[in-house]
Design an enzyme around this catalytic site. Structure first.
Site, short mmCIF file in Angstrom:
data_model
loop_
_atom_site.label_atom_id
_atom_site.label_comp_id
_atom_site.label_asym_id
_atom_site.label_seq_id
_atom_site.Cartn_x
_atom_site.Cartn_y
_atom_site.Cartn_z
CG PHE A 81 -1.93 -0.97 1.37
CD1 PHE A 81 -3.12 -0.83 0.66
CD2 PHE A 81 -1.78 -2.08 2.18
CE1 PHE A 81 -4.13 -1.78 0.75
CE2 PHE A 81 -2.78 -3.04 2.28
CZ PHE A 81 -3.95 -2.89 1.57
CB SER A 125 -5.79 4.32 -8.65
OG SER A 125 -6.78 5.30 -8.82
CE1 TYR A 150 -1.97 8.00 -6.03
CE2 TYR A 150 -3.65 8.60 -7.63
CZ TYR A 150 -3.22 7.80 -6.60
OH TYR A 150 -4.02 6.78 -6.15
CE LYS A 154 -1.22 4.28 -6.43
NZ LYS A 154 -0.61 3.41 -5.40
C1 UD1 Z 1 -9.10 11.15 -6.26
C2 UD1 Z 1 -8.00 11.25 -7.26
C3 UD1 Z 1 -7.59 9.83 -7.66
C4 UD1 Z 1 -7.13 9.09 -6.42
C5 UD1 Z 1 -8.21 9.11 -5.35
C6 UD1 Z 1 -7.70 8.56 -4.03
C7 UD1 Z 1 -8.26 13.35 -8.49
C8 UD1 Z 1 -8.57 13.98 -9.79
N1 UD1 Z 1 -8.43 12.03 -8.42
O1 UD1 Z 1 -10.22 10.50 -6.86
O2 UD1 Z 1 -6.57 9.89 -8.60
O3 UD1 Z 1 -6.83 7.76 -6.75
O4 UD1 Z 1 -8.66 10.45 -5.11
O5 UD1 Z 1 -6.95 9.48 -3.33
O6 UD1 Z 1 -7.86 14.01 -7.54
N2 UD1 Z 1 -15.41 16.57 -4.59
C9 UD1 Z 1 -16.08 17.75 -4.32
N3 UD1 Z 1 -15.64 18.52 -3.28
C10 UD1 Z 1 -14.56 18.18 -2.51
C11 UD1 Z 1 -13.87 16.97 -2.80
C12 UD1 Z 1 -14.33 16.20 -3.85
O7 UD1 Z 1 -17.05 18.08 -4.98
O8 UD1 Z 1 -14.20 18.94 -1.60
C13 UD1 Z 1 -15.88 15.73 -5.70
C14 UD1 Z 1 -14.86 15.54 -6.79
O9 UD1 Z 1 -14.92 16.56 -7.72
C15 UD1 Z 1 -15.26 14.18 -7.34
C16 UD1 Z 1 -15.84 13.44 -6.13
O10 UD1 Z 1 -16.16 14.45 -5.18
O11 UD1 Z 1 -16.27 14.31 -8.29
C17 UD1 Z 1 -14.86 12.48 -5.50
O12 UD1 Z 1 -13.66 13.16 -5.25
P1 UD1 Z 1 -12.45 12.49 -4.47
O13 UD1 Z 1 -12.93 11.90 -3.21
O14 UD1 Z 1 -11.34 13.49 -4.40
O15 UD1 Z 1 -12.03 11.26 -5.40
P2 UD1 Z 1 -11.60 11.24 -6.96
O16 UD1 Z 1 -11.39 12.60 -7.49
O17 UD1 Z 1 -12.54 10.37 -7.67
#
Ligand code: UD1
Length: 340
Positions: A81, A125, A150, A154
């Site tokens: 991990f 991922s 990042y 992966k």
């Molecule tokens: C992110 C990473 C991904 C990584 C994973 C684990 C990016 C672009 N992708 O995935 O590469 O493997 O985290 O660490 O960063 N959101 C909001 N407000 C917030 C936070 C998130 O609206 O404050 C939204 C995001 O735009 C997204 C969803 O929630 O649509 C999920 O976000 P997040 O939890 O950061 O995951 P990923 O972006 O899918």
């Protein structure tokens, strides 16, 4: 019973996996540099599993220490991990990511080969798929050029392991491509512990709800999705942990069909940011303060997994619902507050 090295075993997914491994009768050894986790994770693992893992604190970038560790312990398999995982930080400090995520992996694989350790599970991922043309994303969905260092680590990590399987008749690797792990242990005593401001959605929601953040910003509501917010495949961290037990036992029992296997770990269901918020508000009874903000650079519009291969070949299925995920995350956030 097998002896399993869990690198990054005090981290979010690593600690949940350590608990499930011990509960399944395995012996767990952890290496972690504690750069993004706390030593107290060992107490939690012990409390929730009944056994304290062997622990050493050092950086896997230090190849001499890695070699010594493998010489000292007779390891049967590795679950790897340990890695840095903040996308934005990786853009600002790419070499940190190549060193932490890839030099480390090379050191682990080298030590494995010198010490005749054949099996490794690798944390990959869904980010390797970028925005697929067709959903759900299967393991055959094309890998797109990475959006960040990042994400690149992966992709390269998977390629490094594939190359190693070609160099050895016995080296076996399983790459698990995680979708969006969220949630916490049912006890509420183990969960995600972000250092500083969370980048990910779920910890941001729980920290806002408990008063640590003023408001959640929804990154974009003009996506081509039913409610305009981005869609992801959220999966309970304990379901993810259990998939690692299946994967490592599959390798140890010699059941792999090829030396390099890949499985998606998701539920197969996509939920929007707004649906996650709705689930959180419904299950916890807490109203969340949020507003709409511009899209976040690098975010994809929607992605969710095909779970067929993991269901049929790995023999694993995620069974926890979104409501269980959001409620457990809240239980953990409240536990953190009570135990400050
Ligand atoms: C992110 C990473 C991904 C990584 C994973 C684990 C990016 C672009 N992708 O995935 O590469 O493997 O985290 O660490 O960063 N959101 C909001 N407000 C917030 C936070 C998130 O609206 O404050 C939204 C995001 O735009 C997204 C969803 O929630 O649509 C999920 O976000 P997040 O939890 O950061 O995951 P990923 O972006 O899918």
């Amino acid at each position: 019973m097998s002896k399993i090295l869990v690198t990054g075993g005090t981290g979010y997914i690593g600690s949940h996996t350590a608990i499930e491994l011990i509960k399944s009768g395995h012996e767990v050894l952890i290496i972690d540099d504690l750069s993004n986790s706390k030593i107290e994770a060992l107490d939690i693992i012990e409390k929730l599993s009944g056994k304290r893992p062997v622990f050493e604190q050092f950086k896997l970038r230090d190849s001499a220490k890695v070699d010594d560790f493998f010489e000292e312990y007779d390891i049967d398999a590795v679950i790897h991990f340990a890695a840095s995982k903040a996308v934005g930080e990786s853009v600002a400090f790419p070499m940190k990511y190549y060193k932490n995520n890839l030099v480390s992996l090379a050191n682990v694989v080298d030590a494995m080969s010198v010490n005749n350790v054949k099996n490794i599970v690798f944390s990959s991922s869904a980010t390797v798929y970028g925005q697929p043309d067709k959903l759900p994303a299967t393991e055959e969905t094309p890998i797109l050029p990475a959006e960040s260092p990042y994400g690149n680590t992966k992709q390269i990590g998977e390629e490094m392991l594939l190359d190693q399987t070609k160099a050895s008749d016995t080296f076996t690797a399983i790459a698990l491509r995680y979708f969006n792990p969220i949630g916490a242990h049912e006890s509420g005593e183990n969960g995600e512990l972000p250092m500083g401001t969370p980048n990910n959605l779920m910890p941001f929601i729980t920290q806002t709800a408990i008063g640590l953040r003023d408001e959640l910003k929804i990154f974009g509501d003009d996506y081509n999705t039913p409610d305009g917010t981005a869609v992801r495949d959220y999966i309970h961290v304990v379901d993810i942990a259990k998939a690692h037990i299946k994967a490592v036992e599959r390798m140890i029992d010699g059941k792999t069909e090829s030396q390099f296997e890949v499985f998606n770990l998701g539920t197969g269901k996509g939920f929007s940011v707004k649906q996650v918020i709705e689930s959180f508000e419904k299950t916890t009874g807490v109203n969340l303060n949020y507003s709409i903000a511009p899209r976040r650079i690098g975010d994809v519009e929607q992605i969710y997994a095909s779970t067929e291969k993991a269901n049929e070949i790995l023999g694993w299925r995620a069974d926890k619902t979104l409501d269980e995920m959001t409620l457990s995350a809240w239980k953990w956030e409240k536990h953190l507050k009570e135990n400050k």
